[in-house]
Design a protein around this motif. Structure first.
Motif, PDB file in Angstrom:
ATOM      1  N   SER A 158       0.838  -1.202   0.000  1.00  0.00           N
ATOM      2  CA  SER A 158       0.000   0.000   0.000  1.00  0.00           C
ATOM      3  C   SER A 158       0.870   1.248   0.000  1.00  0.00           C
ATOM      4  O   SER A 158       1.733   1.416   0.859  1.00  0.00           O
ATOM      5  CB  SER A 158      -0.920   0.022   1.221  1.00  0.00           C
ATOM      6  N   THR A 159       0.608   2.123  -0.972  1.00  0.00           N
ATOM      7  CA  THR A 159       1.356   3.380  -1.046  1.00  0.00           C
ATOM      8  C   THR A 159       0.572   4.531  -0.407  1.00  0.00           C
ATOM      9  O   THR A 159       1.002   5.677  -0.485  1.00  0.00           O
ATOM     10  CB  THR A 159       1.681   3.730  -2.511  1.00  0.00           C
ATOM     11  N   ARG A 160      -0.504   4.200   0.246  1.00  0.00           N
ATOM     12  CA  ARG A 160      -1.332   5.207   0.908  1.00  0.00           C
ATOM     13  C   ARG A 160      -0.477   5.980   1.930  1.00  0.00           C
ATOM     14  O   ARG A 160       0.230   5.392   2.736  1.00  0.00           O
ATOM     15  CB  ARG A 160      -2.498   4.533   1.616  1.00  0.00           C
ATOM     16  N   GLY A 161      -0.537   7.295   1.852  1.00  0.00           N
ATOM     17  CA  GLY A 161       0.209   8.140   2.777  1.00  0.00           C
ATOM     18  C   GLY A 161       1.623   8.472   2.316  1.00  0.00           C
ATOM     19  O   GLY A 161       2.276   9.318   2.905  1.00  0.00           O
ATOM     20  N   LEU A 162       2.098   7.823   1.257  1.00  0.00           N
ATOM     21  CA  LEU A 162       3.438   8.126   0.739  1.00  0.00           C
ATOM     22  C   LEU A 162       3.329   9.310  -0.221  1.00  0.00           C
ATOM     23  O   LEU A 162       2.457   9.326  -1.090  1.00  0.00           O
ATOM     24  CB  LEU A 162       4.032   6.914   0.020  1.00  0.00           C
ATOM     25  N   LYS A 163       4.205  10.275  -0.080  1.00  0.00           N
ATOM     26  CA  LYS A 163       4.167  11.459  -0.943  1.00  0.00           C
ATOM     27  C   LYS A 163       4.848  11.220  -2.288  1.00  0.00           C
ATOM     28  O   LYS A 163       4.486  11.827  -3.281  1.00  0.00           O
ATOM     29  CB  LYS A 163       4.817  12.645  -0.237  1.00  0.00           C
ATOM     30  N   ALA A 164       5.855  10.362  -2.315  1.00  0.00           N
ATOM     31  CA  ALA A 164       6.599  10.098  -3.551  1.00  0.00           C
ATOM     32  C   ALA A 164       6.873   8.594  -3.665  1.00  0.00           C
ATOM     33  O   ALA A 164       8.008   8.139  -3.534  1.00  0.00           O
ATOM     34  CB  ALA A 164       7.899  10.887  -3.557  1.00  0.00           C
ATOM     35  N   PRO A 165       5.805   7.800  -3.905  1.00  0.00           N
ATOM     36  CA  PRO A 165       5.982   6.343  -3.936  1.00  0.00           C
ATOM     37  C   PRO A 165       6.754   5.850  -5.160  1.00  0.00           C
ATOM     38  O   PRO A 165       6.631   6.413  -6.248  1.00  0.00           O
ATOM     39  CB  PRO A 165       4.547   5.823  -3.965  1.00  0.00           C
ATOM     40  N   ALA A 166       7.553   4.819  -4.950  1.00  0.00           N
ATOM     41  CA  ALA A 166       8.211   4.119  -6.057  1.00  0.00           C
ATOM     42  C   ALA A 166       7.125   3.393  -6.840  1.00  0.00           C
ATOM     43  O   ALA A 166       6.007   3.204  -6.362  1.00  0.00           O
ATOM     44  CB  ALA A 166       9.244   3.139  -5.507  1.00  0.00           C
ATOM     45  N   ALA A 167       7.455   2.977  -8.059  1.00  0.00           N
ATOM     46  CA  ALA A 167       6.505   2.236  -8.898  1.00  0.00           C
ATOM     47  C   ALA A 167       6.523   0.765  -8.487  1.00  0.00           C
ATOM     48  O   ALA A 167       7.581   0.135  -8.447  1.00  0.00           O
ATOM     49  CB  ALA A 167       6.868   2.387 -10.362  1.00  0.00           C
ATOM     50  N   LEU A 168       5.346   0.234  -8.207  1.00  0.00           N
ATOM     51  CA  LEU A 168       5.217  -1.137  -7.716  1.00  0.00           C
ATOM     52  C   LEU A 168       4.934  -2.118  -8.845  1.00  0.00           C
ATOM     53  O   LEU A 168       4.014  -1.930  -9.639  1.00  0.00           O
ATOM     54  CB  LEU A 168       4.073  -1.215  -6.702  1.00  0.00           C
ATOM     55  N   LEU A 169       5.739  -3.184  -8.902  1.00  0.00           N
ATOM     56  CA  LEU A 169       5.476  -4.331  -9.763  1.00  0.00           C
ATOM     57  C   LEU A 169       5.143  -5.491  -8.839  1.00  0.00           C
ATOM     58  O   LEU A 169       5.959  -5.886  -8.010  1.00  0.00           O
ATOM     59  CB  LEU A 169       6.696  -4.677 -10.623  1.00  0.00           C
ATOM     60  N   ARG A 170       3.934  -6.013  -8.965  1.00  0.00           N
ATOM     61  CA  ARG A 170       3.508  -7.159  -8.159  1.00  0.00           C
ATOM     62  C   ARG A 170       3.925  -8.433  -8.890  1.00  0.00           C
ATOM     63  O   ARG A 170       3.423  -8.716  -9.967  1.00  0.00           O
ATOM     64  CB  ARG A 170       2.004  -7.142  -7.947  1.00  0.00           C
ATOM     65  N   VAL A 171       4.833  -9.186  -8.281  1.00  0.00           N
ATOM     66  CA  VAL A 171       5.312 -10.432  -8.886  1.00  0.00           C
ATOM     67  C   VAL A 171       4.446 -11.567  -8.361  1.00  0.00           C
ATOM     68  O   VAL A 171       4.396 -11.816  -7.154  1.00  0.00           O
ATOM     69  CB  VAL A 171       6.806 -10.661  -8.577  1.00  0.00           C
ATOM     70  N   GLU A 172       3.762 -12.236  -9.291  1.00  0.00           N
ATOM     71  CA  GLU A 172       2.837 -13.332  -8.974  1.00  0.00           C
ATOM     72  C   GLU A 172       3.559 -14.668  -9.107  1.00  0.00           C
ATOM     73  O   GLU A 172       4.511 -14.786  -9.878  1.00  0.00           O
ATOM     74  CB  GLU A 172       1.638 -13.290  -9.927  1.00  0.00           C
ATOM     75  N   PRO A 173       3.096 -15.703  -8.385  1.00  0.00           N
ATOM     76  CA  PRO A 173       3.716 -17.034  -8.511  1.00  0.00           C
ATOM     77  C   PRO A 173       3.570 -17.587  -9.927  1.00  0.00           C
ATOM     78  O   PRO A 173       2.585 -17.321 -10.612  1.00  0.00           O
ATOM     79  CB  PRO A 173       2.919 -17.898  -7.524  1.00  0.00           C
ATOM     80  N   ALA A 174       4.560 -18.349 -10.356  1.00  0.00           N
ATOM     81  CA  ALA A 174       4.519 -18.989 -11.678  1.00  0.00           C
ATOM     82  C   ALA A 174       3.552 -20.171 -11.641  1.00  0.00           C
ATOM     83  O   ALA A 174       3.446 -20.864 -10.627  1.00  0.00           O
ATOM     84  CB  ALA A 174       5.915 -19.454 -12.068  1.00  0.00           C
TER      85      ALA A 174
END
Length: 181
Positions: A158-174
């Motif tokens: 969750s990037t809620r409350g972050l002023k300058a969040p990094a870009a999130l890549l969600r890695v899913e199981p193979a």
């Protein structure tokens, strides 16, 4: 005023506010562990009305063999560093890997204006472990910079409350044993 019109106006206002505080995002925010992935980072604006002349992407651990896409009018610089844990790729042991990619505008005309957006892409192989992978991005402008590097302190997504969040890549199981490219 009707409830539907009130909701429509509220939704529009929220959308416009979100745009004013837009951050760096990934066009495709998820990938499968072990797969090859093209991470396309969208820069939505400049720095307080100024154009962006440099975009620096710090490659997250586990994004192996990163290769940037060239951009007309921009110079690409790649920084490599020794790895704490080498890995094998195509039968070869890799002991150093890309840790940072920098795109720099070659001229004032090539800069990204504040009122426009652009995409910066990098391709690599996702490490096997599923979970969050954060791309930290810095935009440099003539009189300042925006450093999109904040990640949740709790290790979550969750990037809620972050002023300058990094870009999130969600890695899913193979799904299977082997990922192909």
């Amino acid at each position: 005023m009707s409830k539907i019109l009130s909701r429509a106006l509220l939704s529009s206002a929220l959308f416009l506010c979100a745009g004013a505080h837009a951050h760096v995002t990934l066009v495709t925010p998820s990938a499968v562990a072990g797969s090859y992935h093209k991470a396309v980072l969208t820069i939505g604006h400049g720095c307080d009305g100024q154009p962006t002349h440099t975009v620096t992407v710090r490659i997250p651990a586990g994004f192996q063999g990163a290769k940037p896409a060239p951009k007309p009018g921009w110079t690409v610089t790649i920084r490599r560093e020794p790895l704490a844990r080498p890995y094998v790729s195509h039968g070869r042991t890799v002991t150093e890997d890309v840790t940072e990619i920098v795109w720099s505008a070659r001229s004032d005309e090539a800069r990204l204006p504040d009122d426009q957006f652009d995409e910066f892409a990098v391709r690599g192989q996702i490490a096997v472990a599923p979970g969050p992978m954060w791309f930290k991005v810095r935009q440099d402008c003539p009189a300042g910079q925006l450093d999109w590097s904040e990640v949740p302190a709790d290790g979550g997504t969750s990037t809620r409350g972050l002023k300058a969040p990094a870009a999130l890549l969600r890695v899913e199981p193979a799904e299977g044993e082997h990922a192909h490219h």
